[in-house]
Design an enzyme around this catalytic site. Structure first.
Site, PDB file in Angstrom:
ATOM      1  N   ASN A 149       0.807  -1.226   0.000  1.00 25.88           N
ATOM      2  CA  ASN A 149       0.000   0.000   0.000  1.00 25.88           C
ATOM      3  C   ASN A 149       0.836   1.270   0.000  1.00 25.88           C
ATOM      4  O   ASN A 149       0.315   2.350   0.243  1.00 25.88           O
ATOM      5  CB  ASN A 149      -0.938  -0.003   1.211  1.00 25.88           C
ATOM      6  N   ILE A 181       1.027   6.887   0.167  1.00 32.79           N
ATOM      7  CA  ILE A 181       0.311   5.934   1.011  1.00 32.79           C
ATOM      8  C   ILE A 181      -1.128   5.802   0.536  1.00 32.79           C
ATOM      9  O   ILE A 181      -1.811   6.807   0.314  1.00 32.79           O
ATOM     10  CB  ILE A 181       0.320   6.385   2.489  1.00 32.79           C
ATOM     11  N   CYS A 182      -1.565   4.567   0.384  1.00 35.23           N
ATOM     12  CA  CYS A 182      -2.953   4.303   0.009  1.00 35.23           C
ATOM     13  C   CYS A 182      -3.661   3.629   1.173  1.00 35.23           C
ATOM     14  O   CYS A 182      -3.414   2.461   1.490  1.00 35.23           O
ATOM     15  CB  CYS A 182      -2.997   3.399  -1.228  1.00 35.23           C
ATOM     16  N   VAL A 183      -4.514   4.390   1.849  1.00 35.08           N
ATOM     17  CA  VAL A 183      -5.310   3.861   2.953  1.00 35.08           C
ATOM     18  C   VAL A 183      -6.631   4.613   2.968  1.00 35.08           C
ATOM     19  O   VAL A 183      -6.684   5.817   2.709  1.00 35.08           O
ATOM     20  CB  VAL A 183      -4.558   3.994   4.300  1.00 35.08           C
TER      21      VAL A 183
END
Length: 254
Positions: free
Chosen positions: A86, A93-95
């Site tokens: 992620n 950042i991928c969240v």
């Protein structure tokens, strides 16, 4: 990018309060680096959680706040290179917390904790790093080995904590005290035994004290004890003399 001057006063006050709280009471494994001149760029060092490929590494990340924060979420980046599904090769950042699940009530502490939890439980289904996501789904051992390699090369090494030294010293002191205690219990010194005897005599009732004093005087050999010793000797002497006279008379008769 926003600066302190571009943020509303109430947002600046709220950020200052949050940053002070994070500095005084940091979340576990997270250290926030505060820049008083620019609250819109917040850096943090995140310790790799134990039991993960990121263990024994420290990763620097950054949160960038826009001028309409907190209505819009901050953008998260990893400054330290990391191999994670992620987190892209450029550090993005991928969240969901920083995207569709964002809520203006989310504080900076919540965001930082979510990012650290991402190191514990990645989501390969929404991978920014496709290689890491595919490797995690197909062969975890290969993924973990690759992530550990990145950690050993790029991550900062944790410094020894002062608390650890203090605990060791305290533990050593406890062990020394315990050893000394055991030694005293096993081999009491003469002064200690004497003090114990004196204490027992002092705390005893009056009648017992008198009884105990008599043997003590007898042992020392005072004048009151001497007649008791001479009594049996003087009694035995006449008996022996009579026996001798009787034997002499018997011999004369013969």
């Amino acid at each position: 990018m926003a600066t302190n001057e571009n943020l509303p006063p109430n947002v600046i006050r709220q950020l200052a309060k949050e940053l002070k709280n994070l500095d005084q009471s940091p979340p576990e494994g997270i250290r926030v680096i505060v820049n008083d001149d620019d609250f819109t760029s917040i850096s943090a060092d995140i310790e790799g959680p134990g039991g993960t490929p990121y263990e024994n590494g420290i990763f620097r990340m950054k949160l960038v706040l826009s001028c309409d924060f907190p209505q819009s979420p901050p953008k998260g980046f990893f400054v330290t290179k990391i191999f994670h599904p992620n987190i892209s090769s450029r550090g993005e950042i991928c969240v969901n917390t920083l995207k569709k699940d964002w809520n203006p009530t989310h504080g900076l502490r919540h965001v930082l904790l979510v990012v650290r939890c991402l190191l514990i439980e990645p989501f390969p289904e929404s991978a920014l790093n496709e290689q890491a996501g595919k490797m995690l789904l197909e062969n975890y051992e290969d993924y973990a080995r690759h992530a550990r390699l990145y950690t050993s090369i790029h991550a900062l090494k944790p410094k020894s904590k002062a608390k650890t030294g203090t605990i060791s010293e305290s533990t050593t002191a406890v062990n020394v005290d315990q050893s000394s205690k055991n030694l005293c219990e096993t081999e009491p010194s003469a002064p200690t035994a004497l003090c114990a005897t004196t204490a027992a005599v002092t705390n005893a009732p009056a009648s017992n004290t008198q009884d105990q004093n008599a043997p003590a005087e007898h042992a020392v050999g005072t004048s009151t004890a001497l007649p008791k010793k001479e009594g049996p000797v003087s009694t035995k002497a006449p008996v022996d003399k009579k026996k001798v006279d009787a034997r002499k008379k018997s011999l004369k008769r013969l």
